[in-house]
Design an enzyme around this catalytic site. Structure first.
Site, PDB file in Angstrom:
ATOM      1  N   ALA A 169       0.842  -1.201   0.000  1.00 22.93           N
ATOM      2  CA  ALA A 169       0.000   0.000   0.000  1.00 22.93           C
ATOM      3  C   ALA A 169       0.874   1.248   0.000  1.00 22.93           C
ATOM      4  O   ALA A 169       0.612   2.219  -0.731  1.00 22.93           O
ATOM      5  CB  ALA A 169      -0.927  -0.001   1.210  1.00 22.93           C
ATOM      6  N   ASP A 170       1.920   1.227   0.805  1.00 24.04           N
ATOM      7  CA  ASP A 170       2.862   2.350   0.842  1.00 24.04           C
ATOM      8  C   ASP A 170       3.608   2.490  -0.484  1.00 24.04           C
ATOM      9  O   ASP A 170       3.630   3.563  -1.104  1.00 24.04           O
ATOM     10  CB  ASP A 170       3.893   2.135   1.953  1.00 24.04           C
ATOM     11  CG  ASP A 170       3.320   2.304   3.341  1.00 24.04           C
ATOM     12  OD1 ASP A 170       2.425   3.132   3.514  1.00 24.04           O
ATOM     13  OD2 ASP A 170       3.778   1.600   4.247  1.00 24.04           O
ATOM     14  N   LEU A 171       4.236   1.404  -0.910  1.00 21.26           N
ATOM     15  CA  LEU A 171       5.116   1.472  -2.078  1.00 21.26           C
ATOM     16  C   LEU A 171       4.327   1.738  -3.357  1.00 21.26           C
ATOM     17  O   LEU A 171       4.771   2.505  -4.218  1.00 21.26           O
ATOM     18  CB  LEU A 171       5.906   0.169  -2.204  1.00 21.26           C
ATOM     19  CG  LEU A 171       6.781  -0.195  -0.994  1.00 21.26           C
ATOM     20  CD1 LEU A 171       7.465  -1.535  -1.212  1.00 21.26           C
ATOM     21  CD2 LEU A 171       7.802   0.893  -0.715  1.00 21.26           C
ATOM     22  N   SER A 174       3.252   5.319  -3.499  1.00 24.73           N
ATOM     23  CA  SER A 174       4.429   6.145  -3.776  1.00 24.73           C
ATOM     24  C   SER A 174       4.743   6.171  -5.269  1.00 24.73           C
ATOM     25  O   SER A 174       5.009   7.238  -5.846  1.00 24.73           O
ATOM     26  CB  SER A 174       5.641   5.606  -3.014  1.00 24.73           C
ATOM     27  OG  SER A 174       5.431   5.646  -1.634  1.00 24.73           O
ATOM     28  N   MET A 201      -4.042   5.926  -0.721  1.00 27.55           N
ATOM     29  CA  MET A 201      -3.383   4.617  -0.669  1.00 27.55           C
ATOM     30  C   MET A 201      -4.395   3.492  -0.911  1.00 27.55           C
ATOM     31  O   MET A 201      -4.084   2.497  -1.562  1.00 27.55           O
ATOM     32  CB  MET A 201      -2.688   4.442   0.678  1.00 27.55           C
ATOM     33  CG  MET A 201      -1.585   5.462   0.930  1.00 27.55           C
ATOM     34  SD  MET A 201      -1.073   5.542   2.668  1.00 27.55           S
ATOM     35  CE  MET A 201      -0.248   3.967   2.836  1.00 27.55           C
TER      36      MET A 201
END
Length: 397
Positions: A169-171, A174, A201
């Site tokens: 979710a973060d990557l 990003s 996200m």
């Protein structure tokens, strides 16, 4: 090309992973990235992981997403702090402002798109949130994986839902933010206009679920986790070898036929298995039979066999083995701490940027809290030492 983004400045109020990884990617393009932290409540990730440098606020979990950046402190809870922010925007000729604060804090801190656009009309404003700019719900990566259904698709069919091995979710958010920023830079170059970029996200994760959502909503299919197998192709799975594991992926009937002609694999052939649909229908028994064969061969032997017929196969590598892969080993990014001599190694970016190539794949070491206060406030903004001391004593920086 290595100077393409040398005049692009990013000011980022960032913490955790999602925004720091995005701005790390921008730093790898050669942009000047300045991370902003509260002087008394800095990025919590500074205090997560091992104390590899023997100093507070530089623990191991903080390091990988923050190479190549400068760091300043700034408390926006006062009007004096907001005045310093205004100076940063104007005197740095700021190109991009980014934050991953809860939206309810935008106005209070003076960092909303409207407030910053009033200072610099062509600014590119980026907001990273869990569920979009209209939600103030707190979110961490595994929470998002759970809500977006990623966990329900991950794990063994008869086991519990599993979180993915990386913070996707973060990557993922990003990387999508990276693309939107590049589009905003192009738009500004073409029209002179700034942009507001909001990255959710949750929406980022859901956007990847093209097959599960289409099949479920359109045709009533039930898509569930399948362990190492594939919903639509067989054989596709992890198989034991005499000395480890391999992953084999047969993607069409021609590859299957070639596989059954390999020495020792002939017994797998049958009329029913000539088509992918037939193999899917018999996948459990098929995988057991394949496993009985593969466990009699070494990993090296199997890779040579399958590569000879152009059927995709791979060892199931450890991270230690990935680091030694020829496509990785000689392309690692390095950052050396000038104080301690500590060297950290980072994976190569998806595309080796001209900036990284010209820099010999080196980036600046992740910054200490407020490490560049004097440089940014003194050298770049022109504040004298008396004013910097006053700002520090009053808790503004």
């Amino acid at each position: 090309m290595n100077q393409l983004f040398s005049d692009t400045t990013v000011l980022s109020m960032e913490q955790a992973t999602v925004l720091p990884y995005l701005t790390y990617r921008l730093a790898a393009e050669g942009m000047r990235v300045i991370r902003v932290e509260h002087p008394e409540r800095p990025d919590p990730n500074r205090f997560v992981g091992a104390d590899v440098l023997g100093e507070k606020g530089m623990d191991s979990y903080f390091l990988p997403n923050n190479a190549g950046k400068k760091a300043i402190t700034l408390n926006l809870g006062s009007e004096e702090g907001k005045a310093v922010l205004r100076d940063l925007v104007l005197k740095l000729d700021l190109d991009i402002f980014a934050c991953n604060q809860l939206p309810r804090n935008y106005e209070k801190l003076g960092i909303s798109y409207e407030q910053l656009r009033a200072i610099k009309e062509d600014i590119i404003w980026v907001g990273m949130t869990g569920f979009g700019p209209d939600s103030n719900e707190a979110a961490y990566d595994p929470i998002l994986q759970a809500r977006a259904g990623i966990m329900d698709l991950t794990g063994e069919s008869d086991g519990a839902p599993q979180v993915f091995g990386l913070p996707m979710a973060d990557l993922g958010a990003s990387e999508q933010g990276y693309g939107q920023i590049m589009k905003a830079l192009y738009l500004r170059e073409a029209t002179g206009e700034g942009s507001r970029v909001d990255i959710s996200m949750f929406q980022s994760l859901v956007s990847w679920e093209v097959n599960p959502i289409m099949l479920t909503k359109s045709f009533g299919a039930r898509i569930r986790r399948r362990g190492n197998t594939h919903e639509f192709f067989a054989p596709v799975s992890v198989y034991e070898t005499a000395d480890g594991y391999v992953y084999i992926a047969v993607g069409n009937d021609r590859q299957w036929q070639a596989m059954t002609e390999l020495p020792g694999f002939e017994s797998l052939s049958s009329e029913e298995r000539k088509t992918n649909a037939g193999r899917i229908a018999d996948v459990d028994r098929l995988n057991r039979e394949i496993n009985e064969i593969t466990r009699t061969r070494t990993t090296k032997e199997l890779i040579q066999l399958f590569q000879s017929i152009t059927v995709p196969i791979s060892t199931v590598n450890t991270i230690e083995e990935v680091i030694e892969d020829p496509l990785v080993k000689d392309r690692l990014i390095t950052a050396i701490d000038q104080r301690t001599g500590t060297e950290v190694f980072l994976p190569p970016t998806p595309i080796i940027t001209p900036y990284l190539e010209s820099a010999g794949m080196r980036m600046a070491f992740p910054p200490r809290l407020g490490e560049h206060n004097e440089e940014v406030y003194g050298d770049l903004l022109g504040y004298d030492s008396k004013k910097i001391d006053q700002l520090r004593e009053s808790g503004v920086i």
